[in-house]
Design an enzyme around this catalytic site. Structure first.
Site, PDB file in Angstrom:
ATOM      1  N   GLU A 171       3.999  -7.961  -9.009  1.00 26.24           N
ATOM      2  CA  GLU A 171       3.276  -6.755  -9.447  1.00 26.24           C
ATOM      3  C   GLU A 171       4.167  -5.772 -10.216  1.00 26.24           C
ATOM      4  O   GLU A 171       4.217  -4.587  -9.895  1.00 26.24           O
ATOM      5  CB  GLU A 171       2.624  -6.070  -8.237  1.00 26.24           C
ATOM      6  N   ASN A 212       4.350 -13.089 -10.048  1.00 21.11           N
ATOM      7  CA  ASN A 212       3.051 -13.023  -9.365  1.00 21.11           C
ATOM      8  C   ASN A 212       2.404 -11.658  -9.583  1.00 21.11           C
ATOM      9  O   ASN A 212       3.070 -10.619  -9.450  1.00 21.11           O
ATOM     10  CB  ASN A 212       3.314 -13.240  -7.862  1.00 21.11           C
ATOM     11  N   HIS A 248      -7.566 -11.547  -6.533  1.00 19.63           N
ATOM     12  CA  HIS A 248      -8.333 -10.727  -5.584  1.00 19.63           C
ATOM     13  C   HIS A 248      -9.586 -10.256  -6.318  1.00 19.63           C
ATOM     14  O   HIS A 248      -9.531  -9.332  -7.130  1.00 19.63           O
ATOM     15  CB  HIS A 248      -7.513  -9.520  -5.127  1.00 19.63           C
ATOM     16  N   GLU A 276      -3.555 -15.697  -4.152  1.00 23.91           N
ATOM     17  CA  GLU A 276      -4.029 -14.767  -3.110  1.00 23.91           C
ATOM     18  C   GLU A 276      -5.552 -14.616  -3.185  1.00 23.91           C
ATOM     19  O   GLU A 276      -6.082 -13.510  -3.093  1.00 23.91           O
ATOM     20  CB  GLU A 276      -3.363 -13.390  -3.271  1.00 23.91           C
ATOM     21  N   ASP A 278      -9.277 -13.999  -2.760  1.00 27.23           N
ATOM     22  CA  ASP A 278     -10.366 -13.561  -1.877  1.00 27.23           C
ATOM     23  C   ASP A 278     -11.415 -12.867  -2.738  1.00 27.23           C
ATOM     24  O   ASP A 278     -11.151 -12.493  -3.877  1.00 27.23           O
ATOM     25  CB  ASP A 278      -9.903 -12.711  -0.682  1.00 27.23           C
TER      26      ASP A 278
HETATM   27  O1  9MR Z   1      -2.164  -8.560   3.126  1.00 27.32           O
HETATM   28  C1  9MR Z   1      -1.050  -7.701   3.099  1.00 27.32           C
HETATM   29  C2  9MR Z   1      -1.257  -6.553   4.055  1.00 27.32           C
HETATM   30  O2  9MR Z   1      -1.240  -7.019   5.400  1.00 27.32           O
HETATM   31  C3  9MR Z   1      -0.194  -5.490   3.851  1.00 27.32           C
HETATM   32  O3  9MR Z   1      -0.480  -4.358   4.669  1.00 27.32           O
HETATM   33  C4  9MR Z   1      -0.157  -5.088   2.387  1.00 27.32           C
HETATM   34  C5  9MR Z   1       0.875  -4.024   2.091  1.00 27.32           C
HETATM   35  O4  9MR Z   1       0.695  -3.574   0.772  1.00 27.32           O
HETATM   36  O5  9MR Z   1       0.121  -6.224   1.594  1.00 27.32           O
HETATM   37  C6  9MR Z   1      -0.895  -7.175   1.675  1.00 27.32           C
HETATM   38  O6  9MR Z   1      -0.633  -8.272   0.818  1.00 27.32           O
HETATM   39  C7  9MR Z   1      -0.562  -7.969  -0.571  1.00 27.32           C
HETATM   40  C8  9MR Z   1       0.413  -8.950  -1.179  1.00 27.32           C
HETATM   41  O7  9MR Z   1       1.647  -8.901  -0.517  1.00 27.32           O
HETATM   42  C9  9MR Z   1       0.605  -8.680  -2.664  1.00 27.32           C
HETATM   43  N1  9MR Z   1      -0.657  -8.662  -3.360  1.00 27.32           N
HETATM   44  C10 9MR Z   1      -1.705  -7.817  -2.770  1.00 27.32           C
HETATM   45  C11 9MR Z   1      -1.889  -8.168  -1.308  1.00 27.32           C
HETATM   46  C12 9MR Z   1      -3.046  -7.376  -0.722  1.00 27.32           C
HETATM   47  O8  9MR Z   1      -2.752  -6.019  -0.729  1.00 27.32           O
END
Ligand code: 9MR
Length: 372
Positions: A171, A212, A248, A276, A278
């Site tokens: 990101e 990513n 997402h 990722e 969903d």
């Molecule tokens: O699913 C993850 C969540 O449990 C955490 O609290 C969060 C913190 O920002 O990160 C989520 O995973 C993220 C991933 O690492 C990067 N892309 C977006 C995902 C969803 O927010």
């Protein structure tokens, strides 16, 4: 041709299940829904038939302690991604003191279950340790660079030989295509991205190194910028192997050209992956919205299947019980392929059907994803 016809017949049954999930449950029986009794129909087995790894993000609090969760993780998926436990905040909560325990447990479980691991993630602006966030603004660029170098080297070395794909940088772009204004960009300039890939490659030359991001699934300012950036990295000889499209989705937004977009990155000689997936929607879910969710899963998987360089399709958790979505998007959820009781939803059957239908597709045979 004959194979394809028989699969179509099989798929008709699955279509009926899509229309009436309760009927599908009744037909297959409750033990089947965890993927335990029909291993040949699991997502991982159907994916293996076409050389495509099917993965999930894993909540390590549930893995091992929740039998149903563990059984689905092990039986349905051939790659796992730690949802949180390889992030810097978790692995180095105190400077100089590593805690690999949860991530090591996941890697051991993956080995035991013949799964590959997507390492997630080495360089991000989020989920940094407090000690780093507090100190970084007053550090010199050299100090911060050496801390980042050490972090990447130590983490990649710890897991050396055990990670299939690393999300090296996560990101780094804004939706308008500019680089995100992170502590890394502020102090180190855009070269931090190339450095991160070089350092990761030095520590584990075998791992596939990925950039990513989200909102790069369709063409537009952000994906065009990432495309130009990775092309430039390649021109400089930076060891980047792939691009991860987080995927997402939300039923209120369209997804115009995923397949063509994946293909143009693949045409650079890169692997691509959906990392990722969903598909969230507003709650409570109506039948129309759920149809859109089913279509979203199907569309994303079909795009990956159609692009030979798409080596894995990973859902960001499989159950609505543990989804990140409701905590971030108020009033939205139900984004996953299993419900809160760990029962498969029509979204699951859509993936199963798409994989079954793709079996025998000649362009997917001989993929190098290394199936078990
Ligand atoms: O699913 C993850 C969540 O449990 C955490 O609290 C969060 C913190 O920002 O990160 C989520 O995973 C993220 C991933 O690492 C990067 N892309 C977006 C995902 C969803 O927010």
């Amino acid at each position: 041709m004959a194979i394809r016809r028989s699969l179509l017949i099989g798929a008709l049954g699955l279509s009926a299940a899509l229309a009436t999930p309760a009927a599908a449950m009744a037909a297959s029986g409750p033990s089947d829904v965890a993927g335990a009794s029909q291993p040949g129909d699991s997502l991982r087995a159907l994916g293996a038939n076409i050389g495509l790894r099917i993965g999930t993000a894993v909540n390590t609090d549930q893995l091992g302690s929740n039998p149903a969760y563990t059984s689905i993780t092990d039986s349905q998926f051939s790659t796992v991604t730690p949802e949180n436990v390889m992030k810097w905040q978790l692995v180095e909560p105190t400077q100089g003191t590593y805690d690999w325990s949860a991530a090591d447990r996941l890697v051991a479980s993956a080995e035991a279950n013949h799964q590959l691991v997507r390492g997630h993630t080495l360089v991000w602006y989020n989920q940094l340790p407090d000690w780093l966030t507090a100190a970084a603004p007053s550090m010199s660029p050299d100090q911060l660079r050496s801390i980042l170098h050490k972090h990447i080297t130590d983490e990649v070395t710890h897991f050396k030989g055990k990670i299939w794909q690393w999300d090296v940088v996560n990101e780094a772009f804004n939706d308008d295509g500019t680089l995100r204004n992170t502590i890394w960009l502020q102090k180190l300039g855009p070269g931090y991205i190339a450095d991160a890939f070089r350092w990761a490659h030095e520590a584990d030359p075998q791992a596939k190194l990925f950039y990513n991001d989200y909102n790069i699934e369709f063409t537009g300012a952000k994906s065009n910028a990432v495309y130009a950036f990775v092309k430039n990295l390649q021109a400089q000889g930076v060891p980047i192997d792939g691009v991860g499209f987080q995927t997402h989705l939300d039923t209120q937004y369209p997804l115009p050209d995923l397949k063509n977009n994946l293909q143009r990155f693949a045409d650079l000689g890169l692997d691509v992956a959906e990392t990722e997936v969903d598909v969230r929607t507003t709650l409570p879910v109506t039948a129309t919205e759920q149809s859109a969710q089913v279509a979203g899963y199907s569309q994303t998987l079909q795009a990956c299947i159609a692009v030979r360089a798409c080596i894995s399709y990973t859902v960001w958790g499989f159950s609505d019980a543990y989804s990140w979505v409701p905590g971030v998007f108020q009033g939205e959820g139900a984004a996953d392929i299993y419900d809160e009781n760990l029962q498969p939803k029509p979204e699951y059957y859509a993936l199963q059907q798409d994989l079954a239908l793709a079996t025998g597709a000649p362009h997917r045979t001989g993929r190098g994803a290394g199936q078990d």
